[in-house]
Design a protein around this motif. Sequence first.
Motif, PDB file in Angstrom:
ATOM      1  N   LEU A  99     -17.674 -12.129  -0.626  1.00  0.00           N
ATOM      2  CA  LEU A  99     -17.317 -13.450  -1.156  1.00  0.00           C
ATOM      3  C   LEU A  99     -18.362 -13.984  -2.126  1.00  0.00           C
ATOM      4  CD1 LEU A  99     -15.399 -15.876  -1.163  1.00  0.00           C
ATOM      5  CD2 LEU A  99     -16.642 -16.757   0.814  1.00  0.00           C
ATOM      6  N   GLY A 100     -19.621 -13.893  -1.768  1.00  0.00           N
ATOM      7  CA  GLY A 100     -20.675 -14.434  -2.626  1.00  0.00           C
ATOM      8  C   GLY A 100     -20.800 -13.730  -3.966  1.00  0.00           C
ATOM      9  N   GLU A 101     -20.228 -12.539  -4.086  1.00  0.00           N
ATOM     10  CA  GLU A 101     -20.320 -11.776  -5.329  1.00  0.00           C
ATOM     11  C   GLU A 101     -19.072 -11.923  -6.210  1.00  0.00           C
ATOM     12  OE1 GLU A 101     -21.565  -7.716  -4.739  1.00  0.00           O
ATOM     13  OE2 GLU A 101     -22.952  -8.329  -3.150  1.00  0.00           O
ATOM     14  N   ILE A 102     -18.031 -12.580  -5.688  1.00  0.00           N
ATOM     15  CA  ILE A 102     -16.789 -12.741  -6.463  1.00  0.00           C
ATOM     16  C   ILE A 102     -17.058 -13.356  -7.845  1.00  0.00           C
ATOM     17  CG2 ILE A 102     -14.581 -14.014  -6.564  1.00  0.00           C
ATOM     18  CD1 ILE A 102     -14.278 -11.596  -4.805  1.00  0.00           C
ATOM     19  N   PRO A 103     -17.861 -14.439  -7.945  1.00  0.00           N
ATOM     20  CA  PRO A 103     -18.099 -15.013  -9.280  1.00  0.00           C
ATOM     21  C   PRO A 103     -18.711 -14.027 -10.269  1.00  0.00           C
ATOM     22  CG  PRO A 103     -18.792 -16.557  -7.585  1.00  0.00           C
ATOM     23  CD  PRO A 103     -18.469 -15.248  -6.890  1.00  0.00           C
ATOM     24  N   ASN A 104     -19.494 -13.059  -9.768  1.00  0.00           N
ATOM     25  CA  ASN A 104     -20.118 -12.067 -10.646  1.00  0.00           C
ATOM     26  C   ASN A 104     -19.142 -10.988 -11.101  1.00  0.00           C
ATOM     27  OD1 ASN A 104     -22.551 -13.407 -10.129  1.00  0.00           O
ATOM     28  ND2 ASN A 104     -23.029 -12.075  -8.409  1.00  0.00           N
TER      29      ASN A 104
ATOM     30  N   ILE B 216       0.846  -1.203   0.000  1.00  0.00           N
ATOM     31  CA  ILE B 216       0.000   0.000   0.000  1.00  0.00           C
ATOM     32  C   ILE B 216       0.875   1.244   0.000  1.00  0.00           C
ATOM     33  CG2 ILE B 216      -1.639   1.351   1.369  1.00  0.00           C
ATOM     34  CD1 ILE B 216      -2.755  -1.389   2.377  1.00  0.00           C
ATOM     35  N   GLU B 217       1.888   1.261   0.867  1.00  0.00           N
ATOM     36  CA  GLU B 217       2.779   2.424   0.966  1.00  0.00           C
ATOM     37  C   GLU B 217       3.548   2.659  -0.329  1.00  0.00           C
ATOM     38  OE1 GLU B 217       5.118   1.399   4.390  1.00  0.00           O
ATOM     39  OE2 GLU B 217       3.451   1.746   5.772  1.00  0.00           O
ATOM     40  N   GLN B 218       3.955   1.583  -0.998  1.00  0.00           N
ATOM     41  CA  GLN B 218       4.734   1.701  -2.228  1.00  0.00           C
ATOM     42  C   GLN B 218       3.862   1.972  -3.452  1.00  0.00           C
ATOM     43  OE1 GLN B 218       6.744  -2.075  -2.150  1.00  0.00           O
ATOM     44  NE2 GLN B 218       8.324  -1.369  -0.733  1.00  0.00           N
ATOM     45  N   GLU B 219       2.533   1.854  -3.259  1.00  0.00           N
ATOM     46  CA  GLU B 219       1.598   2.063  -4.371  1.00  0.00           C
ATOM     47  C   GLU B 219       2.048   1.274  -5.597  1.00  0.00           C
ATOM     48  OE1 GLU B 219       1.068   6.269  -4.970  1.00  0.00           O
ATOM     49  OE2 GLU B 219       0.516   6.596  -2.877  1.00  0.00           O
ATOM     50  N   ASP B 220       2.274  -0.035  -5.398  1.00  0.00           N
ATOM     51  CA  ASP B 220       2.846  -0.857  -6.470  1.00  0.00           C
ATOM     52  C   ASP B 220       1.801  -1.417  -7.440  1.00  0.00           C
ATOM     53  OD1 ASP B 220       1.657  -2.929  -5.087  1.00  0.00           O
ATOM     54  OD2 ASP B 220       3.498  -4.085  -4.805  1.00  0.00           O
ATOM     55  N   GLY B 221       0.554  -0.997  -7.301  1.00  0.00           N
ATOM     56  CA  GLY B 221      -0.476  -1.433  -8.240  1.00  0.00           C
ATOM     57  C   GLY B 221      -1.217  -2.691  -7.823  1.00  0.00           C
ATOM     58  N   THR B 222      -0.815  -3.284  -6.714  1.00  0.00           N
ATOM     59  CA  THR B 222      -1.519  -4.462  -6.217  1.00  0.00           C
ATOM     60  C   THR B 222      -2.949  -4.078  -5.855  1.00  0.00           C
ATOM     61  OG1 THR B 222       0.512  -5.414  -5.340  1.00  0.00           O
ATOM     62  CG2 THR B 222      -1.542  -6.248  -4.424  1.00  0.00           C
ATOM     63  N   VAL B 223      -3.897  -4.909  -6.264  1.00  0.00           N
ATOM     64  CA  VAL B 223      -5.304  -4.663  -5.961  1.00  0.00           C
ATOM     65  C   VAL B 223      -5.691  -5.498  -4.747  1.00  0.00           C
ATOM     66  CG1 VAL B 223      -7.671  -4.826  -6.823  1.00  0.00           C
ATOM     67  CG2 VAL B 223      -5.808  -4.221  -8.389  1.00  0.00           C
ATOM     68  N   LEU B 224      -6.156  -4.824  -3.697  1.00  0.00           N
ATOM     69  CA  LEU B 224      -6.630  -5.510  -2.503  1.00  0.00           C
ATOM     70  C   LEU B 224      -8.136  -5.684  -2.627  1.00  0.00           C
ATOM     71  CD1 LEU B 224      -4.785  -3.462   0.282  1.00  0.00           C
ATOM     72  CD2 LEU B 224      -3.923  -5.374  -1.069  1.00  0.00           C
ATOM     73  N   ILE B 225      -8.607  -6.901  -2.379  1.00  0.00           N
ATOM     74  CA  ILE B 225     -10.044  -7.171  -2.414  1.00  0.00           C
ATOM     75  C   ILE B 225     -10.458  -7.737  -1.066  1.00  0.00           C
ATOM     76  CG2 ILE B 225     -11.921  -8.461  -3.491  1.00  0.00           C
ATOM     77  CD1 ILE B 225     -10.297  -8.483  -6.079  1.00  0.00           C
ATOM     78  N   ASP B 226     -11.358  -7.020  -0.399  1.00  0.00           N
ATOM     79  CA  ASP B 226     -11.894  -7.438   0.890  1.00  0.00           C
ATOM     80  C   ASP B 226     -13.189  -8.193   0.620  1.00  0.00           C
ATOM     81  OD1 ASP B 226     -13.136  -7.557   3.457  1.00  0.00           O
ATOM     82  OD2 ASP B 226     -11.969  -5.809   4.097  1.00  0.00           O
ATOM     83  N   VAL B 227     -13.237  -9.480   0.985  1.00  0.00           N
ATOM     84  CA  VAL B 227     -14.388 -10.323   0.672  1.00  0.00           C
ATOM     85  C   VAL B 227     -15.362 -10.468   1.842  1.00  0.00           C
ATOM     86  CG1 VAL B 227     -13.108 -11.612  -1.081  1.00  0.00           C
ATOM     87  CG2 VAL B 227     -13.228 -12.512   1.249  1.00  0.00           C
ATOM     88  N   ARG B 228     -15.164  -9.661   2.896  1.00  0.00           N
ATOM     89  CA  ARG B 228     -16.063  -9.748   4.048  1.00  0.00           C
ATOM     90  C   ARG B 228     -17.445  -9.184   3.713  1.00  0.00           C
ATOM     91  NH1 ARG B 228     -13.200  -6.521   8.489  1.00  0.00           N
ATOM     92  NH2 ARG B 228     -12.753  -5.213   6.687  1.00  0.00           N
ATOM     93  N   GLU B 229     -18.399  -9.462   4.575  1.00  0.00           N
ATOM     94  CA  GLU B 229     -19.764  -8.966   4.394  1.00  0.00           C
ATOM     95  C   GLU B 229     -19.842  -7.483   4.762  1.00  0.00           C
ATOM     96  OE1 GLU B 229     -22.140 -10.782   2.928  1.00  0.00           O
ATOM     97  OE2 GLU B 229     -20.609 -12.336   2.751  1.00  0.00           O
ATOM     98  N   ASN B 230     -20.918  -6.829   4.342  1.00  0.00           N
ATOM     99  CA  ASN B 230     -21.084  -5.381   4.540  1.00  0.00           C
ATOM    100  C   ASN B 230     -20.902  -4.961   5.992  1.00  0.00           C
ATOM    101  OD1 ASN B 230     -21.607  -4.985   1.816  1.00  0.00           O
ATOM    102  ND2 ASN B 230     -23.812  -5.171   2.067  1.00  0.00           N
TER     103      ASN B 230
END
Length: 103
Positions: A46-51, A16-30
Amino acid sequence: MSNIEEISPQEVQKKIEQEDGTVLIDVRENEEVEQGMAPTAKHIPLGEIPNHVDDLPKDQEYVLICRSGRRSMNAAEFMNEKGFSNVKNMQGGMLNWDGELVF
């Protein structure tokens, strides 16, 4: 045994600090993400990942995050099966995160 690489929360913080382009995806519920997410993380339950996998570029690096690391590992394995080759799981999930939170 999964072939998904695990990455420590400290390594995620560096990305995150290096802003290296990695995409973080949080799959927790709202209701879980209302307690805070890692900076720059996208929220896709998580349930929406396939979409959403067809909308995500396969050539990027992804780090999947959940509460403890179990659901995000499932999401990472799913993405790997769908042709994503650079997918990692944040070890221990948000329970091990001691960095900044965004709401």
